[in-house]
Design an enzyme around this catalytic site. Structure first.
Site, mmCIF file in Angstrom:
data_model
loop_
_atom_site.group_PDB
_atom_site.id
_atom_site.type_symbol
_atom_site.label_atom_id
_atom_site.label_comp_id
_atom_site.label_asym_id
_atom_site.label_seq_id
_atom_site.Cartn_x
_atom_site.Cartn_y
_atom_site.Cartn_z
ATOM 1 N N SER A 114 -5.123 1.790 -5.177
ATOM 2 C CA SER A 114 -5.378 1.257 -3.857
ATOM 3 C C SER A 114 -4.101 0.669 -3.234
ATOM 4 O O SER A 114 -3.208 0.243 -3.950
ATOM 5 C CB SER A 114 -6.462 0.183 -3.958
ATOM 6 O OG SER A 114 -6.120 -0.941 -3.232
ATOM 7 N N CYS A 115 -4.023 0.683 -1.886
ATOM 8 C CA CYS A 115 -2.851 0.114 -1.202
ATOM 9 C C CYS A 115 -3.079 -1.338 -0.810
ATOM 10 O O CYS A 115 -2.178 -1.989 -0.310
ATOM 11 C CB CYS A 115 -2.518 0.909 0.057
ATOM 12 S SG CYS A 115 -1.820 2.507 -0.311
ATOM 13 N N VAL A 116 -4.283 -1.827 -0.958
ATOM 14 C CA VAL A 116 -4.525 -3.240 -0.662
ATOM 15 C C VAL A 116 -5.105 -3.924 -1.894
ATOM 16 O O VAL A 116 -5.475 -5.027 -1.903
ATOM 17 C CB VAL A 116 -5.465 -3.457 0.556
ATOM 18 C CG1 VAL A 116 -4.700 -3.272 1.842
ATOM 19 C CG2 VAL A 116 -6.641 -2.528 0.495
#
Lengths: 103, 167
Positions: free
Chosen positions: A101-103
């Site tokens: 995930s990027c967050v």
């Protein structure tokens, strides 16, 4: 892929050291892997690791926000428990794949 | 033969100079991503970017519905510019975008700033722009550490493995 002997067991790991078979995970393996990273695991660490395992094995994408709202730790504590890259480090110690995930 | 040395990224300074939803989020995602990787992170807001840290405005940022050729209707048809000028359309489109982001676990601006500071990231406002828009420390959200000059900003940018990113 490689094999690694840790805490008296043989486990499968990829070249970044992430376990490729989550069912091989034990608390002792987590403790040994944490030692390699310079961390001594406490009950709080284990509570986080078990939460992460439960979510990841249920197929959920883990984000740092989700962990912050898990009720187990707030984000500040999470960063203190697993210094550096907490989501990556905690995933590694929890025996699940590297987070995507990027967050 | 010359050997190629690699220096891992140690520190990033991210500048956000725009106040629309997509540019502010680009800066926030990059800053939070750096914090998550254990990279020392400083996020600096200037000009219209100050909207993202101004209490009154930070949670209702808009995306432009006029002059935005990439904007599409749900389903993929181009978004007609003439529709974008109608009152309320930009607010509606922006609210919809925020809703879609929430589904992906992308937090509202205020919460995003909290996440960045919880991990040790630092948030700054630009002095010149704050003076220009007549904004004071108390107008900004409490995650803002300080209002600094461009000189102070560059002082923070030293060291091998430091990068500056401008959004």
């Amino acid at each position: 892929m490689a094999e690694k002997v840790i805490a008296g067991r043989t486990i499968q790991v990829n070249d970044e050291g992430y376990m490729t078979n989550p069912s091989e995970w034990t608390r002792e393996i987590a403790a040994e892997m944490a030692k390699e990273e310079g961390i001594t695991l406490t009950d709080k660490h284990y509570a986080v690791l078990e939460y992460i395992r439960e979510k990841a094995l249920a197929g959920e994408t883990l984000t740092i926000r989700k962990i912050g709202s898990s009720g187990i730790v707030d984000l500040k504590e999470f960063y203190q428990l697993f210094p550096g890259g907490p989501l990556k480090l905690a995933s590694k110690l929890a025996g699940i794949p590297k987070p995507t995930s990027c967050v | 033969m010359a050997t190629k040395e690699e220096y891992p990224l140690k520190k990033v300074l991210i500048i956000c100079a725009k106040g629309n939803l997509e540019d502010v989020y680009a800066a926030l995602v990059m800053a939070n991503g750096a914090v998550m990787e254990g990279i020392e992170t400083k996020l600096f807001f200037t000009f219209f970017g100050l909207d993202a840290i101004t209490k009154k405005r930070m949670n209702c940022l808009h995306t432009a519905t006029v002059g935005n050729p990439a904007l599409r209707m749900p389903g993929g048809l181009p978004f007609p510019t003439l529709l974008g000028i109608l009152p309320g359309v930009e607010a509606g489109v922006s609210a919809m975008m925020r809703k879609e982001m929430d589904k992906l676990d992308i937090p509202p601006v205020k919460e995003f700033l909290e996440m960045i500071t919880a991990g040790g990231g630092e948030i700054y406002a630009c002095k010149l722009a704050a003076d220009m828009f007549k904004l004071k420390k108390e107008d900004f959200t409490e995650e803002v550490l300080d209002i600094i000059t461009v000189g102070q900003f560059y002082e923070m940018a030293g060291g091998i493995g430091t990068q500056i990113i401008f959004v």
